[in-house]
Design an enzyme around this catalytic site. Structure first.
Site, PDB file in Angstrom:
ATOM      1  N   HIS A 186      -2.741  -2.886 -10.063  1.00 45.19           N
ATOM      2  CA  HIS A 186      -3.307  -1.600  -9.192  1.00 45.19           C
ATOM      3  C   HIS A 186      -4.687  -2.785  -8.975  1.00 45.19           C
ATOM      4  O   HIS A 186      -4.902  -3.669  -9.770  1.00 45.19           O
ATOM      5  CB  HIS A 186      -3.682  -0.435  -9.357  1.00 45.19           C
ATOM      6  CG  HIS A 186      -4.120   0.425  -8.707  1.00 45.19           C
ATOM      7  ND1 HIS A 186      -5.912   0.494  -7.813  1.00 45.19           N
ATOM      8  CD2 HIS A 186      -4.498   1.208  -7.536  1.00 45.19           C
ATOM      9  CE1 HIS A 186      -6.036   0.880  -6.813  1.00 45.19           C
ATOM     10  NE2 HIS A 186      -5.111   1.310  -6.356  1.00 45.19           N
ATOM     11  N   HIS A 235       0.841  -1.438   0.087  1.00 46.63           N
ATOM     12  CA  HIS A 235       0.101  -0.257   0.090  1.00 46.63           C
ATOM     13  C   HIS A 235       0.816   1.309   0.204  1.00 46.63           C
ATOM     14  O   HIS A 235       1.883   1.285  -0.838  1.00 46.63           O
ATOM     15  CB  HIS A 235      -0.722  -0.076   1.448  1.00 46.63           C
ATOM     16  CG  HIS A 235      -1.815   1.098   1.845  1.00 46.63           C
ATOM     17  ND1 HIS A 235      -2.412   1.691   0.266  1.00 46.63           N
ATOM     18  CD2 HIS A 235      -3.050   0.857   1.943  1.00 46.63           C
ATOM     19  CE1 HIS A 235      -3.843   1.890   0.472  1.00 46.63           C
ATOM     20  NE2 HIS A 235      -4.514   1.771   2.008  1.00 46.63           N
ATOM     21  N   ASP A 275       2.758   5.745  -6.737  1.00 44.38           N
ATOM     22  CA  ASP A 275       3.931   5.272  -5.732  1.00 44.38           C
ATOM     23  C   ASP A 275       5.027   5.698  -7.182  1.00 44.38           C
ATOM     24  O   ASP A 275       6.077   5.417  -6.227  1.00 44.38           O
ATOM     25  CB  ASP A 275       3.549   4.287  -5.146  1.00 44.38           C
ATOM     26  CG  ASP A 275       2.674   3.988  -3.753  1.00 44.38           C
ATOM     27  OD1 ASP A 275       2.755   5.083  -3.405  1.00 44.38           O
ATOM     28  OD2 ASP A 275       1.635   3.279  -3.699  1.00 44.38           O
TER      29      ASP A 275
HETATM   30  C1  LIG Z   1      -0.908  -3.537  -6.032  1.00 48.07           C
HETATM   31  C2  LIG Z   1      -1.096  -4.405  -5.696  1.00 48.07           C
HETATM   32  C3  LIG Z   1      -1.006  -4.894  -4.279  1.00 48.07           C
HETATM   33  C4  LIG Z   1      -2.286  -5.242  -6.081  1.00 48.07           C
HETATM   34  O1  LIG Z   1      -2.803  -6.421  -5.929  1.00 48.07           O
HETATM   35  P1  LIG Z   1      -3.610  -7.347  -6.645  1.00 48.07           P
HETATM   36  O2  LIG Z   1      -4.962  -6.508  -7.062  1.00 48.07           O
HETATM   37  O3  LIG Z   1      -4.210  -8.247  -5.084  1.00 48.07           O
HETATM   38  O4  LIG Z   1      -2.741  -7.945  -7.385  1.00 48.07           O
HETATM   39  P2  LIG Z   1      -2.192  -9.638  -7.189  1.00 48.07           P
HETATM   40  O5  LIG Z   1      -1.210  -9.529  -6.793  1.00 48.07           O
HETATM   41  O6  LIG Z   1      -3.023 -10.770  -7.291  1.00 48.07           O
HETATM   42  O7  LIG Z   1      -1.628  -9.533  -9.252  1.00 48.07           O
HETATM   43  C5  LIG Z   1      -2.456  -9.894 -10.110  1.00 48.07           C
HETATM   44  C6  LIG Z   1      -1.745 -10.520 -11.609  1.00 48.07           C
HETATM   45  O8  LIG Z   1      -0.641  -9.255 -11.377  1.00 48.07           O
HETATM   46  C7  LIG Z   1       0.958  -9.599 -11.157  1.00 48.07           C
HETATM   47  N1  LIG Z   1       1.212  -8.524 -10.881  1.00 48.07           N
HETATM   48  C8  LIG Z   1       0.321  -7.110 -10.166  1.00 48.07           C
HETATM   49  N2  LIG Z   1       1.407  -6.262  -9.327  1.00 48.07           N
HETATM   50  C9  LIG Z   1       2.500  -6.638  -9.537  1.00 48.07           C
HETATM   51  C10 LIG Z   1       4.210  -6.145 -10.393  1.00 48.07           C
HETATM   52  N3  LIG Z   1       3.642  -5.278  -9.104  1.00 48.07           N
HETATM   53  N4  LIG Z   1       4.943  -7.035 -10.694  1.00 48.07           N
HETATM   54  C11 LIG Z   1       4.584  -7.547 -11.220  1.00 48.07           C
HETATM   55  N5  LIG Z   1       3.575  -8.274 -11.298  1.00 48.07           N
HETATM   56  C12 LIG Z   1       2.309  -7.938 -10.700  1.00 48.07           C
HETATM   57  C13 LIG Z   1       0.493 -10.430 -10.547  1.00 48.07           C
HETATM   58  O9  LIG Z   1       1.940 -11.855 -10.194  1.00 48.07           O
HETATM   59  C14 LIG Z   1      -0.505 -11.408 -10.889  1.00 48.07           C
HETATM   60  O10 LIG Z   1      -0.801 -12.536 -11.810  1.00 48.07           O
HETATM   61  P3  LIG Z   1      -1.116 -13.822 -11.760  1.00 48.07           P
HETATM   62  O11 LIG Z   1      -2.069 -13.551 -12.036  1.00 48.07           O
HETATM   63  O12 LIG Z   1       0.403 -14.730 -13.086  1.00 48.07           O
HETATM   64  O13 LIG Z   1      -0.488 -14.476 -10.755  1.00 48.07           O
HETATM   65  C15 LIG Z   1      -0.011  -5.202  -6.275  1.00 48.07           C
HETATM   66  O14 LIG Z   1      -0.306  -4.989  -7.713  1.00 48.07           O
HETATM   67  C16 LIG Z   1       1.228  -5.262  -6.255  1.00 48.07           C
HETATM   68  O15 LIG Z   1       1.825  -6.031  -5.279  1.00 48.07           O
HETATM   69  N6  LIG Z   1       2.001  -3.789  -6.423  1.00 48.07           N
HETATM   70  C17 LIG Z   1       3.829  -3.573  -5.927  1.00 48.07           C
HETATM   71  C18 LIG Z   1       3.544  -3.159  -4.619  1.00 48.07           C
HETATM   72  C19 LIG Z   1       2.606  -0.957  -4.922  1.00 48.07           C
HETATM   73  O16 LIG Z   1       3.537  -0.590  -5.754  1.00 48.07           O
HETATM   74  N7  LIG Z   1       1.764  -1.244  -4.208  1.00 48.07           N
HETATM   75  C20 LIG Z   1       1.117   0.412  -4.386  1.00 48.07           C
HETATM   76  C21 LIG Z   1       0.002   0.023  -5.140  1.00 48.07           C
HETATM   77  S1  LIG Z   1      -0.848   1.703  -4.924  1.00 48.07           S
END
Ligand SMILES: CC(C)(COP(=O)(O)OP(=O)(O)OC[C@H]1O[C@@H](n2cnc3c(N)ncnc32)[C@H](O)[C@@H]1OP(=O)(O)O)[C@@H](O)C(=O)NCCC(=O)NCCS
Length: 418
Positions: free
Chosen positions: A300, A261, A355
């Protein structure tokens, strides 16, 4: 630090808005808007994906188009024309203030900015340099509650006053944390400065120029609210038990701290530093894909398009690229962005989020990395406050269910026989 004049910054914002609206005009129309008839039916994924918590008029994230609004005003317009104070008023009270209302709100913020000297004394007593500043911020907010008897009556009116105090005081707390961490004395707020200018003044000990004030103000506006994100939900869950505004905001700060987050803005800069140079961007990206590691600052739950805040913050970093260190990291960031959008953008609709560039803006303004998520909280207090107050008017305890997958009626075996 050399920053453009505010009018030149406004030109950048106008161009970003034009480009964003042109590029996304044909994306699907918004979902989850309009009247709700409870109970709602939804297909809920893990992590409460698609779950609906409540009805709101505070703000809306249009994930398909990559648009964001607070009280109906899109953030492109708010960052160009509004201020953090005016935006905060709208988030708390439901509409843009009149000139008189804004004057009174600003006077209230100015009257409340100072924090009790005892809190500063306490901050100097624990190992603050080894403590994450978000923990220090939440300690500070808890301590503020001990000086405020309003917490004893939980009414919308009393909680509104607490929200205003916290909007004023969290910036002061944050600046004090930063200064004590670097061995400096905290600086008292200046009643003649705006919220953004005060924050920079209390951080650096010198009044910022108009350009720096404008950049910080835009950052605060852009982070003020964002739909039913994890920290907002956490804040509302605490308040829905009829706890109190301070405890609710402490919950929000703890939730925002995590790297999935608000803490992602810190991780992004560490990541860019780890990549180190332009030639290493592609090998680093390939290795992280191979290792199935997430690229920080991308992806996201709601946006399946370019986050509007990243659209604005990227060009803001550009303002600071006379500094060679910022230029180096900005170039690395842009190359990484291109690679991720070309590949993960096409495959999985993963684009930069808020971010990705915010940390570089803060770094360019001379702020230490562990303070980045604290700045997020200093702004998000307005959205947390607005949403908590809205929900409190027609409160119902948040209480979801979990699906139990363990044994039923297990036989109790005395400890000596296990
Ligand atoms: C923001 C976040 C937590 C959203 O998560 P979510 O909705 O639960 O999505 P998931 O983690 O289930 O990801 C869905 C798919 O996209 C991929 N993915 C999501 N974010 C990714 C990233 N930053 N880099 C690479 N792959 C990513 C996942 O590996 C997953 O792939 P799969 O379906 O092949 O397993 C996630 O995108 C993330 O961890 N991002 C990095 C941290 C970040 O920048 N956070 C700030 C958010 S404002």
């Amino acid at each position: 630090m050399s920053v453009l004049a505010p009018t030149q910054i406004d030109d950048i914002l106008a161009q970003v808005k034009k480009k964003a609206f042109e590029e996304t005009a044909n994306e699907p129309e918004p979902k989850l808007t309009g009247e709700v008839k409870w109970p709602v039916t939804a297909e809920i994924g893990r992590g409460l994906e698609n779950a609906v918590t409540n009805e709101t008029k505070v703000g809306y994230v249009n994930g398909a188009k990559g648009w964001l609004n607070y009280r109906g005003y899109d953030v492109f317009n708010l960052s160009q024309f509004s201020t953090f104070e005016e935006t905060s008023y709208a988030l708390l009270f439901g509409a843009m203030p009149t000139a008189q209302q804004l004057k009174e709100f600003n006077e209230k913020l100015a009257a409340n900015r100072k924090i009790p000297a005892k809190i500063i004394e306490i901050m100097k007593m624990y190992p603050i340099t080894e403590t994450h500043p978000m923990i220090s911020l939440s300690i500070g907010v808890s301590l503020l509650s001990t000086f405020d008897r309003t917490t004893e009556t939980l009414t919308v009116e009393a909680e509104t006053e607490v929200a205003i105090k916290l909007i004023a005081q969290m910036a002061t707390l944050a600046a004090a944390v930063a200064r004590i961490r670097s061995g400096k004395e905290p600086i008292e707020p200046d009643k003649d400065l705006s919220h953004a200018a005060n924050f920079l003044y209390m951080l650096n000990g010198k009044k910022p120029d108009k350009g720096a004030e404008r950049v910080m103000d835009i950052c605060l506006v852009l982070h003020a609210d964002h739909g039913m994100n994890a920290s907002t939900f956490a804040t509302m869950v605490t308040n829905s038990t009829l706890s109190d505004m301070y405890s609710s905001i402490v919950t929000g700060i703890g939730t925002l701290k995590g790297p999935l987050h608000g803490g992602a803005n810190e991780q992004v800069v560490y990541q860019l530093e780890e990549i180190g140079n332009l030639d290493n961007v592609e090998p680093w990206y390939r290795a992280s894909r191979e290792a199935k590691k997430k690229v920080m600052g991308f992806g996201h739950r709601v946006y399946k398009s370019y986050d509007p805040r990243a659209r604005i913050l990227g060009p803001l970093v550009d303002i600071f690229t006379a500094d060679p260190e910022i230029k180096r990291l900005y170039d690395i960031a842009n190359k990484l962005n291109e690679l991720v959008c070309a590949e993960l953008g096409k495959e999985k609709k993963i684009f930069p989020n808020v971010d990705f560039y915010s940390g570089l803006v803060y770094k360019a303004m001379g702020i230490e990395i562990p303070m980045f998520s604290v700045i997020f909280a200093v702004s998000r207090i307005s959205g947390w406050g607005g949403r908590v107050l809205e929900y409190l008017k027609d409160n119902r305890l948040f209480r979801p269910r979990a699906v139990y997958t363990g044994p039923m009626l297990a036989e109790y075996v005395p400890i000596e026989k296990r």
